[in-house]
Design a protein around this motif. Structure first.
Motif, PDB file in Angstrom:
ATOM      1  N   ARG A   1      45.798 -13.787  -7.467  1.00  0.00           N
ATOM      2  CA  ARG A   1      44.936 -13.189  -6.444  1.00  0.00           C
ATOM      3  C   ARG A   1      44.360 -11.872  -6.966  1.00  0.00           C
ATOM      4  N   LEU A   2      43.195 -11.508  -6.362  1.00  0.00           N
ATOM      5  CA  LEU A   2      42.616 -10.178  -6.600  1.00  0.00           C
ATOM      6  C   LEU A   2      42.458  -9.512  -5.251  1.00  0.00           C
ATOM      7  N   LEU A   3      42.994  -8.301  -5.146  1.00  0.00           N
ATOM      8  CA  LEU A   3      42.846  -7.528  -3.919  1.00  0.00           C
ATOM      9  C   LEU A   3      41.716  -6.528  -4.138  1.00  0.00           C
ATOM     10  N   GLY A   4      40.682  -6.632  -3.305  1.00  0.00           N
ATOM     11  CA  GLY A   4      39.522  -5.760  -3.453  1.00  0.00           C
ATOM     12  C   GLY A   4      39.432  -4.730  -2.351  1.00  0.00           C
ATOM     13  N   SER A   5      39.025  -3.510  -2.752  1.00  0.00           N
ATOM     14  CA  SER A   5      38.814  -2.417  -1.801  1.00  0.00           C
ATOM     15  C   SER A   5      37.437  -1.814  -2.103  1.00  0.00           C
ATOM     16  N   CYS A   6      36.570  -1.752  -1.064  1.00  0.00           N
ATOM     17  CA  CYS A   6      35.190  -1.271  -1.259  1.00  0.00           C
ATOM     18  C   CYS A   6      34.932  -0.051  -0.392  1.00  0.00           C
ATOM     19  N   ARG A   7      34.133   0.833  -0.937  1.00  0.00           N
ATOM     20  CA  ARG A   7      33.673   1.971  -0.149  1.00  0.00           C
ATOM     21  C   ARG A   7      32.154   2.061  -0.273  1.00  0.00           C
ATOM     22  N   ASP A   8      31.481   2.126   0.864  1.00  0.00           N
ATOM     23  CA  ASP A   8      30.005   2.198   0.877  1.00  0.00           C
ATOM     24  C   ASP A   8      29.584   3.616   0.469  1.00  0.00           C
ATOM     25  N   VAL A   9      28.987   3.721  -0.717  1.00  0.00           N
ATOM     26  CA  VAL A   9      28.562   5.040  -1.229  1.00  0.00           C
ATOM     27  C   VAL A   9      27.028   5.098  -1.317  1.00  0.00           C
ATOM     28  N   THR A  10      26.380   4.333  -0.444  1.00  0.00           N
ATOM     29  CA  THR A  10      24.914   4.293  -0.491  1.00  0.00           C
ATOM     30  C   THR A  10      24.300   5.659  -0.281  1.00  0.00           C
ATOM     31  N   VAL A  11      24.827   6.411   0.707  1.00  0.00           N
ATOM     32  CA  VAL A  11      24.278   7.734   1.004  1.00  0.00           C
ATOM     33  C   VAL A  11      24.449   8.659  -0.191  1.00  0.00           C
ATOM     34  N   GLU A  12      25.690   8.678  -0.751  1.00  0.00           N
ATOM     35  CA  GLU A  12      25.925   9.532  -1.911  1.00  0.00           C
ATOM     36  C   GLU A  12      25.075   9.100  -3.094  1.00  0.00           C
ATOM     37  N   HIS A  13      24.966   7.794  -3.291  1.00  0.00           N
ATOM     38  CA  HIS A  13      24.176   7.281  -4.413  1.00  0.00           C
ATOM     39  C   HIS A  13      22.707   7.643  -4.248  1.00  0.00           C
ATOM     40  N   GLU A  14      22.192   7.520  -3.009  1.00  0.00           N
ATOM     41  CA  GLU A  14      20.786   7.846  -2.747  1.00  0.00           C
ATOM     42  C   GLU A  14      20.535   9.332  -2.957  1.00  0.00           C
ATOM     43  N   ALA A  15      21.535  10.161  -2.540  1.00  0.00           N
ATOM     44  CA  ALA A  15      21.381  11.605  -2.736  1.00  0.00           C
ATOM     45  C   ALA A  15      21.322  11.949  -4.224  1.00  0.00           C
ATOM     46  N   LEU A  16      22.231  11.306  -5.006  1.00  0.00           N
ATOM     47  CA  LEU A  16      22.215  11.546  -6.452  1.00  0.00           C
ATOM     48  C   LEU A  16      20.925  11.049  -7.090  1.00  0.00           C
ATOM     49  N   ARG A  17      20.443   9.880  -6.597  1.00  0.00           N
ATOM     50  CA  ARG A  17      19.198   9.331  -7.143  1.00  0.00           C
ATOM     51  C   ARG A  17      18.027  10.267  -6.861  1.00  0.00           C
ATOM     52  N   ARG A  18      17.996  10.772  -5.605  1.00  0.00           N
ATOM     53  CA  ARG A  18      16.906  11.684  -5.256  1.00  0.00           C
ATOM     54  C   ARG A  18      16.997  12.988  -6.042  1.00  0.00           C
ATOM     55  N   GLU A  19      18.223  13.439  -6.218  1.00  0.00           N
ATOM     56  CA  GLU A  19      18.410  14.670  -7.000  1.00  0.00           C
ATOM     57  C   GLU A  19      17.926  14.471  -8.429  1.00  0.00           C
ATOM     58  N   GLU A  20      18.225  13.321  -8.994  1.00  0.00           N
ATOM     59  CA  GLU A  20      17.777  13.026 -10.352  1.00  0.00           C
ATOM     60  C   GLU A  20      16.259  12.872 -10.408  1.00  0.00           C
ATOM     61  N   GLU A  21      15.706  12.213  -9.409  1.00  0.00           N
ATOM     62  CA  GLU A  21      14.258  12.064  -9.345  1.00  0.00           C
ATOM     63  C   GLU A  21      13.571  13.427  -9.221  1.00  0.00           C
ATOM     64  N   THR A  22      14.169  14.279  -8.365  1.00  0.00           N
ATOM     65  CA  THR A  22      13.618  15.628  -8.198  1.00  0.00           C
ATOM     66  C   THR A  22      13.665  16.397  -9.511  1.00  0.00           C
ATOM     67  N   ARG A  23      14.784  16.260 -10.210  1.00  0.00           N
ATOM     68  CA  ARG A  23      14.918  16.955 -11.495  1.00  0.00           C
ATOM     69  C   ARG A  23      13.872  16.456 -12.497  1.00  0.00           C
ATOM     70  N   ARG A  24      13.726  15.112 -12.554  1.00  0.00           N
ATOM     71  CA  ARG A  24      12.738  14.548 -13.484  1.00  0.00           C
ATOM     72  C   ARG A  24      11.321  14.936 -13.082  1.00  0.00           C
ATOM     73  N   LEU A  25      11.062  14.888 -11.748  1.00  0.00           N
ATOM     74  CA  LEU A  25       9.731  15.258 -11.271  1.00  0.00           C
ATOM     75  C   LEU A  25       9.422  16.717 -11.576  1.00  0.00           C
ATOM     76  N   THR A  26      10.416  17.591 -11.348  1.00  0.00           N
ATOM     77  CA  THR A  26      10.212  19.008 -11.641  1.00  0.00           C
ATOM     78  C   THR A  26       9.917  19.208 -13.124  1.00  0.00           C
ATOM     79  N   GLN A  27      10.667  18.480 -13.956  1.00  0.00           N
ATOM     80  CA  GLN A  27      10.448  18.594 -15.391  1.00  0.00           C
ATOM     81  C   GLN A  27       9.046  18.115 -15.769  1.00  0.00           C
ATOM     82  N   LYS A  28       8.621  17.009 -15.170  1.00  0.00           N
ATOM     83  CA  LYS A  28       7.283  16.495 -15.468  1.00  0.00           C
ATOM     84  C   LYS A  28       6.201  17.444 -14.976  1.00  0.00           C
ATOM     85  N   MET A  29       6.436  18.033 -13.780  1.00  0.00           N
ATOM     86  CA  MET A  29       5.465  18.987 -13.250  1.00  0.00           C
ATOM     87  C   MET A  29       5.347  20.203 -14.162  1.00  0.00           C
TER      88      MET A  29
END
Length: 626
Positions: free
Chosen positions: A122-150
């Protein structure tokens, strides 16, 4: 020593019950996967996992991922299940899955469970929804890249300057393109960067500007212009805009964020513009005409020296410095004592309002005659007007002499036309009639000679055609009497007679109001009609001609059209003419401020003239201008 802790002895049934309760009521997403040979099967999902994924136990229990999930999701989770079995220990990973609840990002832990033989079953699985944290990190990275491009794309030099240490903490790569120095070279100048690069004349102002930045408010933007030296020794102009970036513990600004743009082209353009303005003023001052330039409100923004001298001796009241004076108001104030002042005020007002594009008027100032010309133009979206006063006293005198000479020449021409017409009618037609009688007698004397009879017949036909042409030309050349009948009646009788003599089908529509216009204009209209019909008769090979005269308010419109072959060179090139011809028609019409145009093509020719009938603000008149 303390005795080792004894392992808590918990009955198996209690452990099972506790596990079931925890699995059923835990807020963590839990699931159990059965590991079978060559496949993985969903065994159980807890309620929390059902809520967050949108999957239901009844739909997935006892089924493989590929039997109940989209193919891409099934492939992804199966790879993770296989990796856990191969690792033989718990694994952690993040994954993005498109499940019934939507696309979510999960942090998952898979823990293998072994049987007594050590096999993972058997495999016992435990999941945690990190969509909000992931989206925040993605936006932060996008902002960083956008700032760099600007920063990279900005044409400006972006920088962070430390007001305490007097050095650049950060500067963008545009410094190389604009100033010619690399970021490392500028950083190597440390606190001497301003002393090293700033133009000596600008350095005190820049230092004063930086000292004031220490007390800059958070909302304010500070600006300064200065020159900085390039490696080749040339200086370039920069314009900086700066805002608060950081404050120290004392509350004063310690670092500012700034953007510097190169304004060298602007400064060069300013210098060129200043030079061009100087050249323009010098050019205007060299003109003898009195020039004034107005803005959209009618205020004077520029005058030349001739205008200033003219204003000093003018009856109008101008301020010592005319710049900024309301041109229209000055003229309106003098409307009671100067007859032309009201017309000038109204004309310039209409010009600036856009209801007309130009304006002109002749007026007397003392014993001198002046011509005022005004034109409307737009520059960079702003409306302006340029006005020129010219002393045309001598020009008007010469024009009066020319007009008088032209009138005398036209009078002599009419007398000559009348004489030639009378000669043709009274003498030449009689001789032709006599010749016709002679031919008839010859035919009677030799009745039996067919060859001679054919020759006589052709000669008689030619003679008859010559008589018809002579009658038509003598009718055209002999002017009808305007003084007795008026223009409308005279033209109708003339056109009817012309039609009878030429076999042309003529239609005319003449406004009876034409009889009320000034006699000189009536004579001009009659002569234009005569000249136009002469050209039709001689050159057009037409069968139909239309003459229309319409009096509409302040103007008369004349239109003559035919269905002939057209006139070569109808605009301004030489064409065969009778008398004064086309240039003569234009000259007559222009005497009264009118205009005459010819349009010629395959469908025939059109002559159109427009003549103003009443005095107007721009100097037009129903009489020739003097």
């Amino acid at each position: 020593m303390t005795a080792p802790l004894r392992r808590l002895q918990v009955p198996e049934t209690l452990l099972r019950q506790a596990g079931e309760v925890w699995f059923e009521h835990s807020d963590e997403s839990l699931f159990i996967i059965a590991v079978e040979p060559d496949r993985f099967v969903f065994e159980l999902l807890n309620p929390a996992h059902e809520r967050r994924t949108g999957l239901r136990n009844s739909d997935v229990s006892g089924r493989t991922p590929h039997e109940c999930l989209p193919a891409a999701v099934a492939d992804a989770v199966t790879d993770h299940y296989r990796a856990c079995v191969e690792a033989g220990e718990a694994i952690r990973y993040e994954e993005t899955l498109d499940l019934p609840s939507g696309v979510r990002h999960w942090h998952t832990v898979l823990t293998p469970v072994r049987d007594d033989s050590g096999r993972i079953y058997r495999l016992l699985g435990s999941c945690r929804d990190v969509t909000v944290e992931h989206e925040a990190l993605r936006r932060e990275e996008e902002t960083r890249r956008l700032t760099q491009k600007m920063i990279e794309a900005s044409p400006d030099i972006l920088y962070v300057y430390d007001l305490v240490e007097h050095r650049n903490v950060f500067i963008s790569g545009q410094a190389r393109e604009i100033l010619g120095w690399s970021r490392d070279e500028i950083a190597g100048m440390h606190e001497q960067v301003l002393n090293t690069l700033t133009h000596p004349e600008d350095l005190p102002a820049v230092r004063d500007h930086l000292s004031q930045l220490r007390s800059l408010s958070n909302e304010a933007i500070a600006e300064v212009e200065y020159r900085m030296r390039r490696p080749d020794g040339r200086y370039v102009w920069l314009h900086s805009r700066e805002k608060v970036f950081q404050r120290g513990t004392d509350g004063l600004v310690s670092r500012i964020f700034g953007s510097a743009i190169c304004i060298q082209l602007y400064k060069d353009s300013q210098a060129e513009l200043s030079s061009a303005k100087g050249l323009l003023h010098a050019t205007l001052d060299s003109l003898t005409a009195q020039i004034a330039i107005l803005d959209a409100s009618g205020r004077i923004i520029a005058v030349n020296q001739a205008w200033r001298e003219f204003a000093e001796h003018n009856v109008l009241t101008w301020p010592t410095d005319p710049i900024g004076a309301d041109y229209v108001r000055v003229f309106r104030a003098c409307a009671g004592c100067e007859p032309h002042a009201a017309a000038v005020a109204e004309g310039v007002t209409a010009l600036l309002a856009g209801t007309r594009s130009d304006f002109q008027i002749l007026y007397l100032c003392g014993s001198r005659r002046f011509l005022l010309r005004a034109n409307r133009f737009e520059h960079e979206g702003a409306v302006h007007a340029v006005l020129a006063h010219e002393d045309v006293t001598e020009l008007a005198s010469v024009r009066r002499e020319l007009d008088a000479t032209a009138e005398r020449l036209l009078g002599l021409q009419e007398e000559e036309r009348r004489r030639i017409g009378a000669e043709l009618h009274d003498s030449t037609t009689q001789h032709l009639a006599a010749a016709g009688l002679g031919l008839a007698q010859i035919q009677q004397l030799v009745p039996d000679d067919p060859d001679l009879a054919a020759v006589l017949e052709r000669a008689t036909a030619s003679l008859a055609e010559a008589q018809r042409e002579i009658r038509a030309f003598s009718y055209l050349l002999f002017p009808p009497s305007l003084d007795r009948d008026g223009l409308a009646s005279t033209l109708r009788h003339f056109i009817q007679g012309f039609a009878r003599r030429t076999s042309l089908k003529l239609t005319c529509r003449i406004d009876d109001a034409a009889d009320g216009i000034a006699p000189p204009v009536q004579r001009t209209v009659l002569r234009v009609v005569q000249e136009a019909l002469t050209n039709v008769h001689r050159h057009a090979q037409a069968t139909r001609v239309s003459v229309r005269i319409q009096v509409d308010g302040p103007s008369l419109t004349l239109r003559i059209t035919d269905n002939g072959v057209g006139l070569a060179g109808a605009n301004d090139d030489p064409v065969p003419e009778l008398g004064v011809g086309i240039p003569g028609m234009r000259s007559r019409v222009r005497q009264f401020g009118g205009d005459l145009t010819l349009t010629s093509g395959r469908r025939g020719t059109r002559v159109q003239a427009s003549i103003p009938l009443h005095p107007t603000a721009d100097g037009g008149s129903s009489d020739p201008p003097s």
